[in-house]
Design a protein around this motif. Sequence first.
Motif, mmCIF file in Angstrom:
data_model
loop_
_atom_site.group_PDB
_atom_site.id
_atom_site.type_symbol
_atom_site.label_atom_id
_atom_site.label_comp_id
_atom_site.label_asym_id
_atom_site.label_seq_id
_atom_site.Cartn_x
_atom_site.Cartn_y
_atom_site.Cartn_z
ATOM 1 N N ARG A 211 6.839 5.148 -5.951
ATOM 2 C CA ARG A 211 7.308 6.045 -5.271
ATOM 3 C C ARG A 211 6.798 6.189 -3.733
ATOM 4 O O ARG A 211 7.494 6.271 -2.836
ATOM 5 N N PHE A 212 5.462 6.214 -3.497
ATOM 6 C CA PHE A 212 4.914 6.313 -2.313
ATOM 7 C C PHE A 212 5.229 4.812 -1.592
ATOM 8 O O PHE A 212 5.422 4.979 -0.247
ATOM 9 N N TYR A 213 5.189 3.845 -2.197
ATOM 10 C CA TYR A 213 5.311 2.490 -1.335
ATOM 11 C C TYR A 213 6.875 2.478 -1.057
ATOM 12 O O TYR A 213 7.117 2.100 0.058
ATOM 13 N N LEU A 214 7.819 2.931 -1.644
ATOM 14 C CA LEU A 214 9.373 2.807 -1.352
ATOM 15 C C LEU A 214 9.476 3.909 0.080
ATOM 16 O O LEU A 214 10.438 3.561 0.750
ATOM 17 N N ARG A 215 8.641 4.826 0.058
ATOM 18 C CA ARG A 215 8.787 5.925 1.368
ATOM 19 C C ARG A 215 8.080 5.085 2.588
ATOM 20 O O ARG A 215 8.487 5.587 3.732
ATOM 21 N N LEU A 216 7.340 4.177 2.496
ATOM 22 C CA LEU A 216 6.605 3.605 3.549
ATOM 23 C C LEU A 216 7.519 2.678 4.714
ATOM 24 O O LEU A 216 8.377 2.036 4.065
ATOM 25 N N ALA A 217 7.491 3.180 5.959
ATOM 26 C CA ALA A 217 8.171 2.238 6.687
ATOM 27 C C ALA A 217 7.745 1.038 6.798
ATOM 28 O O ALA A 217 8.353 -0.144 6.961
ATOM 29 N N ASP A 218 6.299 0.914 6.839
ATOM 30 C CA ASP A 218 5.658 -0.538 6.863
ATOM 31 C C ASP A 218 5.096 -0.954 5.677
ATOM 32 O O ASP A 218 3.883 -0.591 5.359
ATOM 33 N N ARG A 219 5.674 -1.364 4.826
ATOM 34 C CA ARG A 219 5.204 -1.965 3.432
ATOM 35 C C ARG A 219 4.197 -3.036 3.566
ATOM 36 O O ARG A 219 4.801 -4.230 3.882
ATOM 37 N N PRO A 220 3.122 -2.848 2.642
ATOM 38 C CA PRO A 220 2.398 -4.258 2.634
ATOM 39 C C PRO A 220 2.797 -5.145 1.572
ATOM 40 O O PRO A 220 3.629 -4.851 0.678
ATOM 41 N N ALA A 221 2.464 -6.494 1.935
ATOM 42 C CA ALA A 221 3.046 -7.437 0.880
ATOM 43 C C ALA A 221 2.411 -7.365 -0.556
ATOM 44 O O ALA A 221 1.328 -6.787 -0.796
ATOM 45 N N LEU A 222 3.468 -7.518 -1.447
ATOM 46 C CA LEU A 222 3.254 -7.280 -2.891
ATOM 47 C C LEU A 222 1.938 -8.169 -3.649
ATOM 48 O O LEU A 222 1.287 -8.007 -4.498
ATOM 49 N N GLY A 223 2.023 -9.614 -2.971
ATOM 50 C CA GLY A 223 1.345 -10.513 -3.708
ATOM 51 C C GLY A 223 -0.124 -10.042 -3.587
ATOM 52 O O GLY A 223 -0.856 -10.043 -4.762
ATOM 53 N N PRO A 224 -0.845 -9.836 -2.366
ATOM 54 C CA PRO A 224 -2.343 -9.647 -2.477
ATOM 55 C C PRO A 224 -2.452 -8.255 -3.094
ATOM 56 O O PRO A 224 -3.682 -7.899 -3.695
ATOM 57 N N LEU A 225 -1.665 -7.176 -2.993
ATOM 58 C CA LEU A 225 -1.867 -6.067 -3.918
ATOM 59 C C LEU A 225 -1.830 -6.196 -5.291
ATOM 60 O O LEU A 225 -2.522 -5.647 -6.101
ATOM 61 N N ALA A 226 -0.708 -7.180 -5.662
ATOM 62 C CA ALA A 226 -1.092 -7.313 -7.357
ATOM 63 C C ALA A 226 -1.946 -8.532 -7.807
ATOM 64 O O ALA A 226 -2.844 -7.907 -8.885
ATOM 65 N N LEU A 227 -2.648 -9.030 -6.821
ATOM 66 C CA LEU A 227 -3.719 -9.759 -7.022
ATOM 67 C C LEU A 227 -5.047 -8.874 -7.152
ATOM 68 O O LEU A 227 -5.929 -9.065 -8.289
ATOM 69 N N ARG A 228 -5.102 -7.792 -6.319
ATOM 70 C CA ARG A 228 -6.049 -7.015 -6.395
ATOM 71 C C ARG A 228 -6.075 -5.868 -7.802
ATOM 72 O O ARG A 228 -7.054 -5.733 -8.188
ATOM 73 N N GLY A 229 -4.887 -5.787 -8.305
ATOM 74 C CA GLY A 229 -4.487 -5.006 -9.227
ATOM 75 C C GLY A 229 -5.062 -5.696 -10.763
ATOM 76 O O GLY A 229 -5.528 -5.089 -11.563
ATOM 77 N N ILE A 230 -4.668 -6.998 -10.599
ATOM 78 C CA ILE A 230 -5.272 -7.776 -11.612
ATOM 79 C C ILE A 230 -6.680 -7.855 -11.630
ATOM 80 O O ILE A 230 -7.314 -7.576 -13.018
ATOM 81 N N ILE A 231 -7.354 -8.070 -10.669
ATOM 82 C CA ILE A 231 -8.768 -8.405 -10.823
ATOM 83 C C ILE A 231 -9.256 -6.909 -11.114
ATOM 84 O O ILE A 231 -10.295 -6.725 -11.918
ATOM 85 N N GLY A 232 -8.848 -5.885 -10.588
ATOM 86 C CA GLY A 232 -9.258 -4.374 -10.798
ATOM 87 C C GLY A 232 -9.163 -4.085 -12.300
ATOM 88 O O GLY A 232 -10.018 -3.283 -12.614
ATOM 89 N N GLY A 233 -7.988 -4.539 -12.793
ATOM 90 C CA GLY A 233 -7.795 -4.276 -14.339
ATOM 91 C C GLY A 233 -8.787 -4.912 -15.057
ATOM 92 O O GLY A 233 -9.225 -4.267 -16.100
ATOM 93 N N LEU A 234 -9.107 -6.125 -14.710
ATOM 94 C CA LEU A 234 -10.115 -6.870 -15.759
ATOM 95 C C LEU A 234 -11.389 -6.040 -15.652
ATOM 96 O O LEU A 234 -12.193 -5.935 -16.612
#
Length: 300
Positions: A211-234
């Motif tokens: 919900r926060f992401y969809l409200r942003l005017a300048d949205r960051p790329a999802l690829g690096p964010l997803a990679l950070r999420g996978i590493i962080g999840g492990l």
Amino acid sequence: MSHWITSIEGTEAGAQAALTLALLAAVLHAVFGALQKGRHEPLLARGAIDASYGLMAAPIAFFVVPWPEPHMWPIFAGAFVIHGCYKLAVLGAFRRGAFTVVYPVMRGTGPLFTVIGAWLIFGETFNLLQWLGVAVLLLGLYGLAAYNMARVTIARDTLINGLLFAVLTGLFVAIYTTYDAYGIRATADPFTFLAWFFFIDGLLFPVLAARFYLRLADRPALGPLALRGIIGGLVAFASFGSVMLATRLDQVGEAAVLRETSTVFAALIGWLFLREPVGPIRAGLMALIAAGAVIVEVAG
């Protein structure tokens, strides 16, 4: 693995395993903190991490570990609420104060409250020398926060509010550490608790982050964010899973104190890999943190 864990509970082998797990949790928690403080907004980073470990835990929870006993569902509901409040407090601190100031306060407040909570709930007691170790560790942590606060130049106008959120975070660290110790001891198979905890805990913040992401005017790329999420999840699996298992095998308070050496490991990571200066004063304060943890363990 489950049988081995339950077979060494309350034994000398269990105490040694708990020591190893708590120190492993400290190292990995330092890595986890670095992942959250990166270039992404903290809520987005947290949402990506929670989504990753929730998805990773789902097949294990549904198809690998034994199904939770009926009395575990209210425990999982309580953990969901407590960890949700903890994460909101972390976001409040990170958004209002410099990481090098609020992080030591978070970690310093947690073990003090955890030791008190473990005494009230589990009847665990610390001897006088162990309390001295707690005092030395807190002196190092709060001293580090004060030293960094005197030198920080960013977000000084919101720093006081950031510190208040950091203290609140420490309180929730103590609550969830004690509560999770109760939860992992309440089920026959500790990995049942871990799998279902990570699955349920991963349900809320991905929604808030989306919900926060969809409200942003300048949205960051999802690829690096997803990679950070996978590493962080492990890393989260290994870090939080290790300390939860440590609280089942040995005293909750000792595991909580040992985990707070994560501040030392975070500084070492910064020095070794990011070329961040340490200096003699910070090195001395980190030595106090390590010495406090050693005193608590040896005196126990």
